[in-house]
Design a protein around this motif. Structure first.
Motif, PDB file in Angstrom:
ATOM      1  N   GLY A  84      34.968  55.849  44.353  1.00  0.00           N
ATOM      2  CA  GLY A  84      34.033  54.727  44.372  1.00  0.00           C
ATOM      3  C   GLY A  84      33.301  54.631  43.053  1.00  0.00           C
ATOM      4  N   PHE A  85      32.026  54.258  43.096  1.00  0.00           N
ATOM      5  CA  PHE A  85      31.195  54.108  41.899  1.00  0.00           C
ATOM      6  C   PHE A  85      31.953  53.334  40.812  1.00  0.00           C
ATOM      7  CE2 PHE A  85      29.287  57.662  44.153  1.00  0.00           C
ATOM      8  CZ  PHE A  85      27.951  57.336  44.110  1.00  0.00           C
ATOM      9  N   PHE A  86      32.254  52.084  41.151  1.00  0.00           N
ATOM     10  CA  PHE A  86      32.967  51.180  40.259  1.00  0.00           C
ATOM     11  C   PHE A  86      31.998  50.474  39.309  1.00  0.00           C
ATOM     12  CE2 PHE A  86      35.288  51.307  44.267  1.00  0.00           C
ATOM     13  CZ  PHE A  86      36.616  51.405  43.888  1.00  0.00           C
ATOM     14  N   VAL A  87      32.555  50.000  38.196  1.00  0.00           N
ATOM     15  CA  VAL A  87      31.915  48.965  37.388  1.00  0.00           C
ATOM     16  C   VAL A  87      32.944  47.844  37.270  1.00  0.00           C
ATOM     17  CG1 VAL A  87      30.818  48.334  35.215  1.00  0.00           C
ATOM     18  CG2 VAL A  87      30.558  50.659  36.106  1.00  0.00           C
ATOM     19  N   LEU A  88      32.526  46.620  37.598  1.00  0.00           N
ATOM     20  CA  LEU A  88      33.466  45.503  37.681  1.00  0.00           C
ATOM     21  C   LEU A  88      32.972  44.306  36.883  1.00  0.00           C
ATOM     22  CD1 LEU A  88      34.070  45.564  41.556  1.00  0.00           C
ATOM     23  CD2 LEU A  88      35.383  46.778  39.794  1.00  0.00           C
ATOM     24  N   ASP A  89      33.904  43.604  36.279  1.00  0.00           N
ATOM     25  CA  ASP A  89      33.616  42.285  35.737  1.00  0.00           C
ATOM     26  C   ASP A  89      33.776  41.267  36.875  1.00  0.00           C
ATOM     27  OD1 ASP A  89      33.334  43.569  33.361  1.00  0.00           O
ATOM     28  OD2 ASP A  89      34.777  42.356  32.249  1.00  0.00           O
ATOM     29  N   PRO A  90      32.950  40.225  36.929  1.00  0.00           N
ATOM     30  CA  PRO A  90      32.962  39.310  38.068  1.00  0.00           C
ATOM     31  C   PRO A  90      34.306  38.650  38.355  1.00  0.00           C
ATOM     32  CG  PRO A  90      31.015  38.940  36.728  1.00  0.00           C
ATOM     33  CD  PRO A  90      31.886  39.882  35.964  1.00  0.00           C
ATOM     34  N   GLN A  91      35.154  38.467  37.327  1.00  0.00           N
ATOM     35  CA  GLN A  91      36.422  37.762  37.572  1.00  0.00           C
ATOM     36  C   GLN A  91      37.377  38.527  38.478  1.00  0.00           C
ATOM     37  OE1 GLN A  91      35.043  38.588  34.573  1.00  0.00           O
ATOM     38  NE2 GLN A  91      36.599  38.550  32.954  1.00  0.00           N
ATOM     39  N   VAL A  92      37.113  39.820  38.730  1.00  0.00           N
ATOM     40  CA  VAL A  92      37.995  40.541  39.653  1.00  0.00           C
ATOM     41  C   VAL A  92      37.901  39.961  41.057  1.00  0.00           C
ATOM     42  CG1 VAL A  92      37.780  42.664  38.294  1.00  0.00           C
ATOM     43  CG2 VAL A  92      36.321  42.344  40.306  1.00  0.00           C
ATOM     44  N   ILE A  93      36.800  39.292  41.369  1.00  0.00           N
ATOM     45  CA  ILE A  93      36.634  38.718  42.708  1.00  0.00           C
ATOM     46  C   ILE A  93      37.646  37.611  42.941  1.00  0.00           C
ATOM     47  CG2 ILE A  93      34.978  37.614  44.267  1.00  0.00           C
ATOM     48  CD1 ILE A  93      32.738  39.014  42.759  1.00  0.00           C
ATOM     49  N   ASP A  94      38.199  37.005  41.864  1.00  0.00           N
ATOM     50  CA  ASP A  94      39.224  35.983  42.011  1.00  0.00           C
ATOM     51  C   ASP A  94      40.487  36.535  42.666  1.00  0.00           C
ATOM     52  OD1 ASP A  94      37.556  34.145  40.770  1.00  0.00           O
ATOM     53  OD2 ASP A  94      38.396  34.511  38.770  1.00  0.00           O
ATOM     54  N   MET A  95      40.660  37.849  42.649  1.00  0.00           N
ATOM     55  CA  MET A  95      41.847  38.473  43.233  1.00  0.00           C
ATOM     56  C   MET A  95      41.715  38.679  44.742  1.00  0.00           C
ATOM     57  SD  MET A  95      42.584  41.361  40.336  1.00  0.00           S
ATOM     58  CE  MET A  95      42.957  40.895  38.632  1.00  0.00           C
ATOM     59  N   ILE A  96      40.553  38.320  45.299  1.00  0.00           N
ATOM     60  CA  ILE A  96      40.309  38.501  46.734  1.00  0.00           C
ATOM     61  C   ILE A  96      40.436  37.152  47.425  1.00  0.00           C
ATOM     62  CG2 ILE A  96      38.654  39.302  48.451  1.00  0.00           C
ATOM     63  CD1 ILE A  96      37.345  40.963  46.158  1.00  0.00           C
ATOM     64  N   ASP A  97      41.426  37.009  48.285  1.00  0.00           N
ATOM     65  CA  ASP A  97      41.738  35.708  48.885  1.00  0.00           C
ATOM     66  C   ASP A  97      40.866  35.352  50.081  1.00  0.00           C
ATOM     67  OD1 ASP A  97      43.708  35.191  47.032  1.00  0.00           O
ATOM     68  OD2 ASP A  97      45.296  36.086  48.251  1.00  0.00           O
ATOM     69  N   GLY A  98      40.359  36.345  50.808  1.00  0.00           N
ATOM     70  CA  GLY A  98      39.590  36.037  52.012  1.00  0.00           C
ATOM     71  C   GLY A  98      39.000  37.272  52.653  1.00  0.00           C
TER      72      GLY A  98
END
Length: 257
Positions: free
Chosen positions: A188-202
């Motif tokens: 866990g303990f991720f660091v993410l750029d917001p565009q990764v959320i585009d990979m989540i369909d639902g």
């Protein structure tokens, strides 16, 4: 910088506790493990939290709605219908509590809080049931320098049982809970750029499935190696271990006063 914390799962493997309350509200040293996780971030200057609620989420809302009350000296004037707050030990946190659904999977929960994130700004992301003495600034710096869209914390899980150090048929010593087989896992303990959320369909997308696999296949998933303390609270045994560390004053994740 914001930190998003998953706090909506059922916690079926620790049902002795989670049947009564959501897993992140299971207490270590009289405080929910969620509070401990938030303290890990806060001691490094991250005090703006987005909590993804689901199972019994109202209990987490009630806890934070009364957060100041429970950690302050107060005078209650029943005649004037007024509460006066005096000395307070409450943490200076900003907490956004978002109902992300009872049955939503981990990726779907992240997708549902997108509007509460800062556009274009990286954010921290973790589970509501794991503790570590993670160097958050070093993790964030690693992510920034890597140029990748996502970074996870790679850890070697602790061994479940003690081990024997053998010399032939002679026992030389006992080793209490050495590390596992040496292989790294997702801690866990991720660091993410917001565009990764585009990979989540639902809602029914697991973060650990298609999104992480897609990031890895594109070379966009970095691994920050953490060789310090890390412990997930999957079972009652894990909870008791964390409680013993805390009560004995040996909690590695506690570096605040």
């Amino acid at each position: 910088m914001k930190a998003v914390i998953l706090a909506g799962g059922l916690g079926t493997r620790i049902s002795e506790e989670s049947v009564l309350r959501p897993k992140p509200m299971i207490e270590i040293g009289g405080r929910p493990i969620l509070w401990h996780i938030m303290k890990v971030y806060a001691q490094h200057g991250i005090r703006d939290f987005v909590i993804c609620l689901g199972y019994k989420g109202y209990m987490i809302k009630e806890y934070f709605a009364n957060f100041v009350l429970h950690h302050s000296d107060v005078t209650i004037d029943a005649i004037e219908n007024r509460i006066t707050y005096h000395q307070s030990s409450v943490e200076p946190w900003r907490i956004t509590l978002v109902d992300t659904g009872e049955t939503t999977l981990t990726g779907g929960r992240l997708r549902r809080v997108r509007d509460y994130l800062d556009p274009g700004q990286p954010f921290c992301f973790t589970y509501g049931d794991g503790l570590a003495d993670i160097d958050v600034p070093a993790l964030v710096d690693f992510h920034s320098r890597s140029g990748r869209l996502a970074t996870l914390t790679a850890v070697v899980p602790p061994g479940r049982y003690g081990a024997l150090d053998l010399d032939g048929t002679t026992v030389k010593r006992f080793m209490e809970k050495p590390p596992g087989d040496g292989g790294f896992i997702n801690g866990g303990f991720f660091v993410l750029d917001p565009q990764v959320i585009d990979m989540i369909d639902g809602d029914q997308v697991s973060w650990e499935g298609v999104p992480l696999e897609a990031l890895a296949s594109k070379g966009q998933l970095g691994a920050y190696r953490h060789r310090g303390f890390w412990q997930a609270m999957d079972t009652l045994r894990d909870r008791n271990l964390l409680e013993e560390l805390w009560s004995s004053g040996r909690a590695p994740w506690k570096v605040w006063p």
